[in-house]
Design a protein around this motif. Sequence first.
Motif, short mmCIF file in Angstrom:
data_model
loop_
_atom_site.label_atom_id
_atom_site.label_comp_id
_atom_site.label_asym_id
_atom_site.label_seq_id
_atom_site.Cartn_x
_atom_site.Cartn_y
_atom_site.Cartn_z
N ILE A 170 0.83 -1.21 0.00
CA ILE A 170 0.00 0.00 0.00
C ILE A 170 0.87 1.26 0.00
N SER A 171 2.15 1.08 -0.33
CA SER A 171 3.10 2.21 -0.41
C SER A 171 3.15 3.01 0.88
N ALA A 172 3.10 2.31 2.02
CA ALA A 172 3.10 2.97 3.32
C ALA A 172 4.39 2.65 4.07
N TYR A 173 5.04 3.71 4.54
CA TYR A 173 6.33 3.56 5.22
C TYR A 173 6.29 4.40 6.50
N TYR A 174 6.73 3.80 7.60
CA TYR A 174 6.55 4.42 8.91
C TYR A 174 7.86 4.47 9.71
N VAL A 175 7.91 5.47 10.56
CA VAL A 175 8.78 5.43 11.74
C VAL A 175 7.83 5.32 12.93
N VAL A 176 8.04 4.32 13.76
CA VAL A 176 7.11 4.04 14.85
C VAL A 176 7.84 4.16 16.19
N LEU A 177 7.19 4.84 17.13
CA LEU A 177 7.70 4.96 18.49
C LEU A 177 6.71 4.31 19.45
N ILE A 178 7.20 3.38 20.27
CA ILE A 178 6.35 2.78 21.30
C ILE A 178 6.22 3.79 22.45
N THR A 179 5.01 4.26 22.68
CA THR A 179 4.81 5.31 23.70
C THR A 179 4.30 4.74 25.03
N HIS A 180 3.74 3.53 25.00
CA HIS A 180 3.24 2.90 26.22
C HIS A 180 3.52 1.40 26.12
N ASP A 181 3.78 0.78 27.26
CA ASP A 181 3.89 -0.68 27.28
C ASP A 181 2.51 -1.29 27.07
N LYS A 182 2.50 -2.53 26.61
CA LYS A 182 1.23 -3.24 26.40
C LYS A 182 0.41 -3.25 27.68
N ARG A 183 -0.91 -3.04 27.52
CA ARG A 183 -1.80 -3.04 28.68
C ARG A 183 -2.99 -3.96 28.45
N LEU A 184 -3.39 -4.65 29.51
CA LEU A 184 -4.65 -5.38 29.49
C LEU A 184 -5.74 -4.42 29.94
N ILE A 185 -6.67 -4.15 29.05
CA ILE A 185 -7.71 -3.17 29.31
C ILE A 185 -9.06 -3.87 29.39
N LYS A 186 -9.82 -3.53 30.43
CA LYS A 186 -11.13 -4.14 30.63
C LYS A 186 -12.13 -3.67 29.57
N GLU A 187 -12.85 -4.64 29.02
CA GLU A 187 -13.93 -4.33 28.09
C GLU A 187 -15.16 -5.15 28.47
N SER A 188 -16.32 -4.55 28.29
CA SER A 188 -17.58 -5.26 28.48
C SER A 188 -18.43 -5.10 27.24
N LYS A 189 -18.93 -6.23 26.72
CA LYS A 189 -19.93 -6.19 25.65
C LYS A 189 -21.29 -6.20 26.31
N VAL A 190 -22.08 -5.20 25.99
CA VAL A 190 -23.31 -4.94 26.72
C VAL A 190 -24.49 -4.83 25.75
N LEU A 191 -25.57 -5.51 26.09
CA LEU A 191 -26.81 -5.35 25.36
C LEU A 191 -27.54 -4.12 25.89
N LYS A 192 -27.73 -3.13 25.04
CA LYS A 192 -28.52 -1.96 25.39
C LYS A 192 -29.88 -2.13 24.72
N VAL A 193 -30.94 -2.13 25.50
CA VAL A 193 -32.26 -2.39 24.94
C VAL A 193 -33.31 -1.54 25.65
N THR A 194 -34.20 -0.98 24.88
CA THR A 194 -35.25 -0.11 25.42
C THR A 194 -36.55 -0.89 25.55
N GLU A 195 -37.14 -0.83 26.73
CA GLU A 195 -38.41 -1.51 26.94
C GLU A 195 -39.47 -0.93 26.01
N PRO A 196 -40.18 -1.79 25.30
CA PRO A 196 -41.18 -1.28 24.34
C PRO A 196 -42.34 -0.58 25.03
N ARG A 197 -42.93 0.34 24.33
CA ARG A 197 -44.11 1.06 24.84
C ARG A 197 -45.28 0.09 24.97
N LYS A 198 -46.13 0.33 25.95
CA LYS A 198 -47.32 -0.50 26.16
C LYS A 198 -48.56 0.30 25.77
#
Length: 212
Positions: free
Chosen positions: A184-212
């Motif tokens: 893809i003709s892409a060339y980089y200089v890369v600097l590591i700015t932070h060490d690898k981190r384990l980051i918490k993630e939650s997959k969440v169902l967001k759902v709206t109660e239907p109107r009655k």
Amino acid sequence: MLKNLLVTALLFSTTIVIAQKDFEKSLDSIQTLDDVTIFFKKNNTVKGKVIVFNEEKHKTRMAEDILNMGLGSKKYFKDAPQKTYYKVIEKNEIPYYRVSCVYIDGRKRSIKDVNIIRNQVIAKYQDGYRFTDLAKQFSMDNTAKQGGDLGWFTNGDLHPEFERQVIEGDYRKDDIFKIDIPDISAYYVVLITHDKRLIKESKVLKVTEPRK
């Protein structure tokens, strides 16, 4: 007449309570992402979606509350005019990486010029120049505006070859190196700015109660 109206009102409110309990019960039965798909097929009038909360990317009080919820638990927020539930479907700790880069477009520069620029960037950085300033000066894409910072990313967020070289390179914070992606003709200089981190993630169902 008044007695009949009171009875009707009582029956109506009882029906609403039962319907609400049935809706919550149907949410309790959802345990996996496959269950979410089945739920929406059975309840095609219900509005909802699965969203991901990330402890690094989402800093609101609501996000903090949701990230602290246990797997399978749910709570609701009284979003007018309807009640909106959030149910935790998955909880994970995902490895994330953070780098800054200088991008050189090989379609606009010869390979000779690409390497001259990249060597110059590395030499200046090692002489004490700030990488953010070097990225603003030399980088040839929009990341230059933020000093080359790509933010936190994980597998699947960026170009696969770029990710592979960062992730498999066994680099540490402040390491600086080159990445070539000739396809893809892409060339980089890369600097590591932070060490690898384990980051918490939650997959969440967001759902709206239907109107009655």
